[in-house]
Design a protein around this motif. Sequence first.
Motif, PDB file in Angstrom:
ATOM      1  N   LYS A   1      -2.581  -3.030   1.638  1.00 31.44           N
ATOM      2  CA  LYS A   1      -0.766  -2.266   1.362  1.00 31.44           C
ATOM      3  C   LYS A   1      -0.537  -2.958   2.512  1.00 31.44           C
ATOM      4  N   ASN A   2       1.091  -2.972   2.018  1.00 32.96           N
ATOM      5  CA  ASN A   2       2.229  -3.103   3.167  1.00 32.96           C
ATOM      6  C   ASN A   2       2.239  -5.356   2.889  1.00 32.96           C
TER       7      ASN A   2
ATOM      8  N   TRP B   1       2.852  -8.583   4.012  1.00 33.09           N
ATOM      9  CA  TRP B   1       2.774  -9.286   5.404  1.00 33.09           C
ATOM     10  C   TRP B   1       3.570 -11.171   5.633  1.00 33.09           C
TER      11      TRP B   1
ATOM     12  N   ALA C   1       7.921  -5.194  -0.724  1.00 36.70           N
ATOM     13  CA  ALA C   1       7.970  -3.600  -0.402  1.00 36.70           C
ATOM     14  C   ALA C   1       8.502  -2.458  -1.009  1.00 36.70           C
TER      15      ALA C   1
ATOM     16  N   GLY D   1       5.781  -0.152   0.286  1.00 35.86           N
ATOM     17  CA  GLY D   1       5.225  -0.265   1.553  1.00 35.86           C
ATOM     18  C   GLY D   1       6.041  -1.333   2.690  1.00 35.86           C
ATOM     19  N   LYS D   2       5.565  -1.238   4.170  1.00 44.14           N
ATOM     20  CA  LYS D   2       6.360  -2.315   4.810  1.00 44.14           C
ATOM     21  C   LYS D   2       6.089  -3.367   4.896  1.00 44.14           C
TER      22      LYS D   2
ATOM     23  N   VAL E   1       5.693  -6.649   7.424  1.00 46.93           N
ATOM     24  CA  VAL E   1       5.037  -6.989   8.264  1.00 46.93           C
ATOM     25  C   VAL E   1       5.487  -8.425   9.151  1.00 46.93           C
TER      26      VAL E   1
ATOM     27  N   PRO F   1      -3.492  -6.621   4.151  1.00 44.14           N
ATOM     28  CA  PRO F   1      -2.621  -6.593   3.559  1.00 44.14           C
ATOM     29  C   PRO F   1      -2.316  -6.496   1.860  1.00 44.14           C
TER      30      PRO F   1
END
Lengths: 284, 359
Positions: B22-23, B25, B51, B56-57, B59, B111
């Motif tokens: 997840k997420n 980058w 995202a 997701g985030k 990062v 990620p």
Amino acid sequence: MAGYRVVVGIKWVPNTQAVRFDPKTGTLIRQGVPAIINPQDLHAIEMALRLRDAYGGEVIVITMAPPPAVQGLEHAIGMGADRAILVTDRSFAGADTLATSYVLARAINKVEREIGRVDLAVFGQETIDSSTAHIGAQVASWLGWPYIYYVKQASLSNGSLRVVRQLEDVIEEYEAKLPAVISVLAKALRPRHVSLLNKLRARTERPIITWTNKDLGLDTRCVGLKGSPTIVAKVTYLPEVPRLKKVHKAENPREAARWLLKNLLSDEKTRDLIARALWGEGSA
Amino acid sequence: MPRVKCEDLCPEWPCEQPEEFKNVWVYGEIEPGRGIREPSLQMLTPARKIAEKLEGKVVGLLIGHQVTAYADDFIKYGADEVLVVDDERLKEYYPDVYGHVIVQLSLKYKPEVILLAATMRGRELGPYVANTLRAGITADCTDFDVDEKTRDVLLIRPPFAAIMLAYIRTPFRRPQIGTARPNVFPLPPRDESRRGEVILEKVDIPKPRTRLLKRIRIEKREVPIEKAEVIVSGGKGLGSPEGFKLLQRLADMLGGVIAGSRKAVDAGWIPPERQVGQTGRSVKPILYIAVGISGAAQHMIGVREAGRIVAINTDPDAPIVRQADYSIIGDYREIVPAIIEELEELKRKGPKAIEELLK
Ligand SMILES: Cc1cc2nc3c(=O)[nH]c(=O)nc-3n(C[C@H](O)[C@H](O)[C@H](O)COP(=O)(O)OP(=O)(O)OC[C@H]3O[C@@H](n4cnc5c(N)ncnc54)[C@H](O)[C@@H]3O)c2cc1C
Ligand SMILES: Cc1cc2nc3c(=O)[nH]c(=O)nc-3n(C[C@H](O)[C@H](O)[C@H](O)COP(=O)(O)OP(=O)(O)OC[C@H]3O[C@@H](n4cnc5c(N)ncnc54)[C@H](O)[C@@H]3O)c2cc1C
């Protein structure tokens, strides 16, 4: 062997300016498309040859490709490379850069087993067809060797390599332990031409060998399409950008210039820009 | 049923299911002593889009020595979180050393996507990271999309002959890694009110096997053509390097810069960093004036986002005439001086001259 063994990776690429499309299927028509050695690879070959000429050893040129690419290897022999290896197998088709670099790295391992220690692997900066610049770094990753991109000068001494490389903002000098991988900065050198004598050698001595997957023995799940994490899901035409397409045939240059400025000054997109350039901020 | 069947995969690859990841980058390339380079911050723009679709985030990833202070910039430009490895041994950038740091972080955090700017360093670092993770990487993307059903990112890149787009995906491997050239995506607006978490990580740092001996800065070049509002661009049709002097005068009048086609670069009339097109730069000026340029697909892909295109060409059938907003058919050696003279006259007369001209 005294000196250093240098392997150079080259690619036989379609001369893309001549590529045509099949509008019905949307695929490339490769048939009859003339091919060339990837232009930047000539610089990689040149750098390897200069190292050999200065320190002794041999230059081995390698490509993973269908059989017609042997013409590229012949060209490299013609420039003065000592031998060449065509790595070819039906199962290698459709490889992305990871699968391509895997086969190249395993072929370099085989050179080490059967011919002798490899000191340096040299690549061109990138190809003209898909231009990813991936292969050098990926081969370094498979082999566990250090690597340096964008090299414009190289020298060797006592088992180590010294290079000068150039990026957007700096010129740097590095020292690296051998074995190592480098890529050569685009247009860094002046590649030599093919000599007739060397070309003749390609005919008589047959310095080009072929390895298939029978020789390499790689798991078929690791090569070609199956060994490629990236998949081309689809290909589409770029949509055309709408443009005004106003045309003025110039009889008189001043009149043509006025036609253009009239248009640009009555065009919302450009009016303020021109006014600002001529009379400064706030004039628009 | 698991999406990835381990027995189908190359045994050299780890067998993992996409759901474990997840997420999104973004790798932050550092300019030592200065901060995060702008092309890396630009990557926050596509990262946010991806995202959002993946819920997701975003990062940010910072690696180096004394770089923790830059985490704040990452957040203000749009990262939700920043992962930092700040260590004296990372003072110099070596791609294999930095690569192993990213690989270890990726193995720990998993990620779903990693984006890097395709600067020269990014193009060197990205494929090493991807390969060591046995992940796919797509170079020089011009757009990204998401197939929400499979969570596959579609990495879109221009392939052959500059007229077709390839949509690439990596259904069986994560992270999905992509790069994009500087200035393909805009810098997101800086938001001073944004807050986010900064996580300091420690990882094994391998000994470098290459050693930097010397570094010389090259003079920063003037206005990069990607940021210019007006570009006067010349091609083979100029016939000589002197032609560019004339184009420079026109560019100066309009507050612009000069650029060129590949043939002009190959002829040595203009430096390579001013080449527009597929193997050069993509530009988005408000006004692009193409002089003695035929309009090959590989050139035109670099000006798709130009506001208006003006062509000056002797050949009414040159492909550029069909792809420009305003074309003058004529010899540039007469037309360009005439435009300069008209502009000078307008400049002298002042803003009221517009009305007169438009009459
Ligand atoms: C339109 C299109 C887009 C693509 N995009 C991607 C992508 O984003 N990611 C991806 O993983 N794959 C991609 N591929 C697949 C990729 O083109 C092939 O894997 C190719 O064999 C190597 O990549 P390259 O041409 O970019 O080489 P580069 O990495 O640019 O080449 C660097 C050096 O490696 C040498 N080299 C390259 N191939 C070989 C070879 N077969 N044998 C010996 N030396 C070689 C080159 O000659 C050059 O010196 C794409 C293919 C197409 C047709
Ligand atoms: C893989 C690949 C990548 C490429 N990447 C790029 C790229 O990034 N950028 C790029 O530009 N090209 C690129 N090219 C090359 C591209 O295909 C064309 O060859 C190139 O753009 C043509 O340059 P040109 O328009 O300057 O020259 P030409 O095509 O020769 O055109 C010259 C034009 O000048 C006109 N002309 C002549 N005399 C005058 C005069 N006195 N006044 C006015 N007009 C005159 C002519 O009518 C003609 O239209 C690439 C090609 C390949 C295969």
